[in-house]
Scaffold this motif. Structure first.
Motif, short mmCIF file in Angstrom:
data_model
loop_
_atom_site.label_atom_id
_atom_site.label_comp_id
_atom_site.label_asym_id
_atom_site.label_seq_id
_atom_site.Cartn_x
_atom_site.Cartn_y
_atom_site.Cartn_z
N VAL A 224 47.88 31.84 -18.08
CA VAL A 224 47.30 31.22 -16.88
C VAL A 224 47.67 32.05 -15.66
O VAL A 224 48.85 32.25 -15.35
CB VAL A 224 47.79 29.76 -16.71
N VAL A 225 46.65 32.53 -14.97
CA VAL A 225 46.80 33.32 -13.75
C VAL A 225 46.51 32.36 -12.60
O VAL A 225 45.36 32.12 -12.25
CB VAL A 225 45.84 34.52 -13.74
N GLY B 222 44.62 33.30 -26.67
CA GLY B 222 44.53 34.76 -26.61
C GLY B 222 43.80 35.29 -25.39
O GLY B 222 43.62 36.51 -25.26
N GLY B 223 43.38 34.41 -24.49
CA GLY B 223 42.64 34.85 -23.32
C GLY B 223 43.40 34.64 -22.03
O GLY B 223 44.54 34.18 -22.00
N LEU B 224 42.74 34.99 -20.96
CA LEU B 224 43.25 34.73 -19.61
C LEU B 224 42.51 33.54 -19.04
O LEU B 224 41.28 33.45 -19.16
CB LEU B 224 43.04 35.94 -18.70
N LEU B 225 43.23 32.65 -18.39
CA LEU B 225 42.64 31.52 -17.69
C LEU B 225 42.95 31.70 -16.21
O LEU B 225 44.11 31.74 -15.82
CB LEU B 225 43.22 30.21 -18.21
N VAL C 133 37.60 31.45 -18.52
CA VAL C 133 38.38 32.00 -19.62
C VAL C 133 37.84 33.39 -19.92
O VAL C 133 36.63 33.57 -20.09
CB VAL C 133 38.28 31.12 -20.88
N ILE C 134 38.73 34.37 -19.96
CA ILE C 134 38.34 35.74 -20.22
C ILE C 134 38.96 36.20 -21.54
O ILE C 134 40.17 36.08 -21.75
CB ILE C 134 38.80 36.68 -19.08
N THR D 296 34.08 31.59 -21.02
CA THR D 296 33.76 30.21 -20.63
C THR D 296 33.87 30.08 -19.12
O THR D 296 34.79 30.63 -18.51
CB THR D 296 34.71 29.22 -21.33
N THR D 297 32.93 29.35 -18.52
CA THR D 297 32.91 29.14 -17.07
C THR D 297 32.81 27.64 -16.79
O THR D 297 31.93 26.96 -17.32
CB THR D 297 31.72 29.87 -16.42
#
Length: 436
Positions: free
Chosen positions: A6-7, A51-54, A366-367, A395-396
């Motif tokens: 989480v950023v 496994g992604g960036l939020l 989500v990237i 995801t947006t």
């Protein structure tokens, strides 16, 4: 949203490994570890971000969504020729509410795919833009353009002001749409139009969007007609204030920057468009140092030619480094802030959006970081700015509503939008041939 890095982009720029965000309605109610969120909240739906960036949704601080159907129409021109010889005539022959609806949908499709969740827009038939954006789920600061010559939507100044007032009334207090007044520029609006536009906006406590200090010809015009720079002229006539968002703000000196800062004016940095039209390089580093809120914008697809905020972040950093001949200026973390929380501040919406914090709107993306170009990842911010691409957005979410999940569009009919765009291309080409 769970199991992600989480950023947050909060005041401390916290990064949470194996983090999660809990949402209720359209707002964030918790930002913590996945374990904590699962222990304290019962979810009606879980979006797996493993496994992604939020991170907060990206904020496009300046564009013209209604111009996407003019993408590629006129290329390799100066800004003045591009506008006066090609774009303004093409708009007069083709722009209708229906044109604007489909052009806006095409823009939204591109933006959702690239992780944009808030947009600052200026165009004609802005009520149609707002309705289209609202239906699709986009958050926007949307300005009705006011201009000196007959426009596609309004042929006189009186009609334009009346339309804009109705627009402000229609959308006031909407949870997604912030209606604004958009006098185009000092080179298309005489002083009285600028003052009337500002007065209307302030009567309704609405933002003012305006192209500002955009190109050398504008500065020459301002100095010739007013004996001042664009910024000092707008200050003298009382237009500047904490409700103003200036697009471009390239040709500003240190006195102008101090003036912008003192008035709390937000500005948008549009690197691709400014490069392509050779308009100049915004002194973004100096402006940020002076505490001017500078966001990042794509500008319209007719002059860019896309609305890809990842490309803009990459160019935003590299252009400043090249311009200063200093690789340390405008580091990646600051650029991510410009596309999120600082961009929110530029639009005067930082109390609502721009970071993942309790009480703010649930605008998130989500990237995916599994692609070869994203592997390995040592620094999250550098990864976002220099490695990741728009197509990595998985995801947006805007206001707690999924508009794209696992690359599937949920609020827009992609096939129909692309088909309509192809049909409009034929119409636009035919109109140009008839005129010639």
């Amino acid at each position: 949203m769970s199991d992600a890095t989480v950023v947050t982009m909060d005041k401390e720029h916290r990064l949470l490994n194996d983090g999660a965000v809990a949402v209720q309605g359209d707002a964030i109610v918790a930002v913590d570890t996945t374990a904590f969120i699962r222990e304290h909240f019962v979810a009606g739906k879980i979006v797996d971000a493993r496994g992604g960036l939020l991170l907060p949704g990206l904020i496009n601080a300046h564009t013209h969504m209604g111009m996407s159907l003019l993408r590629g129409l006129a290329e390799d021109q100066s800004l003045s020729d591009w506008l006066n010889k090609y774009i303004f005539p093409a708009e007069s022959r083709n722009v209708t509410p229906e044109f604007v609806k489909w052009s806006t949908q095409l823009s939204l499709l591109e933006m959702f795919r690239g992780g944009t969740t808030t947009v600052a827009d200026m165009y004609y038939f802005e009520d149609t833009v707002a309705q289209t954006a609202k239906e699709a789920g986009m958050r926007g600061v949307l300005g009705e353009t006011i201009i000196a010559f007959p426009a596609p939507d309004n042929k006189t100044l009186a009609a334009a002001l009346q339309y804009t007032e109705q627009f402000l009334n229609h959308w006031k207090n909407d949870p997604l749409i912030t209606p604004a007044v958009a006098p185009h520029s000092i080179y298309t609006c005489p002083e009285q139009i600028l003052m009337d536009s500002a007065a209307l906006a302030r009567r309704y406590h609405a933002p003012i969007l305006i192209h500002m200090a955009e190109a050398p010809f504008e500065i020459e015009l301002s100095r010739h007609q007013h004996g001042q720079s664009t910024v000092q002229y707008l200050d003298r006539i009382g237009l500047l204030g904490p409700d103003v968002v200036g697009a471009h703000c390239i040709w500003v000196d240190q006195a102008d920057i101090r003036t912008l800062a003192s008035h709390g004016v937000g500005c948008s940095y549009n690197p691709s468009s400014n490069m392509k039209t050779a308009a100049g390089l915004m002194p973004a580093v100096d402006m940020l140092a002076a505490n001017v809120a500078v966001g990042i914008g794509t500008d319209g697809a007719a002059s860019n030619n896309n609305q890809d905020m990842f490309e803009e972040m990459d160019l935003a950093a590299k252009l400043q480094k090249f311009g200063h001949m200093d690789p340390t200026v405008l580091p990646a973390e600051q650029v991510v802030a410009m596309a999120t929380i600082t961009g929110a501040r530029a639009l005067h919406l930082d109390s609502e959006i721009g970071s993942l914090e309790v009480g703010k709107k649930a605008d998130m993306i989500v990237i995916d970081t599994s692609a070869p170009h994203a592997t390995p990842m040592y620094d999250v911010y550098a990864e976002i700015v220099y490695a990741l691409k728009a197509e990595d957005v998985r995801t947006t979410i805007i206001g707690g509503r999924l508009v794209m999940e696992d690359r599937t569009m949920l609020t827009l009919d992609e096939k129909t939008i692309l088909r309509k765009a192809a049909e409009y291309k034929e119409q636009i080409q035919a109109s140009i041939k008839r005129k010639n």
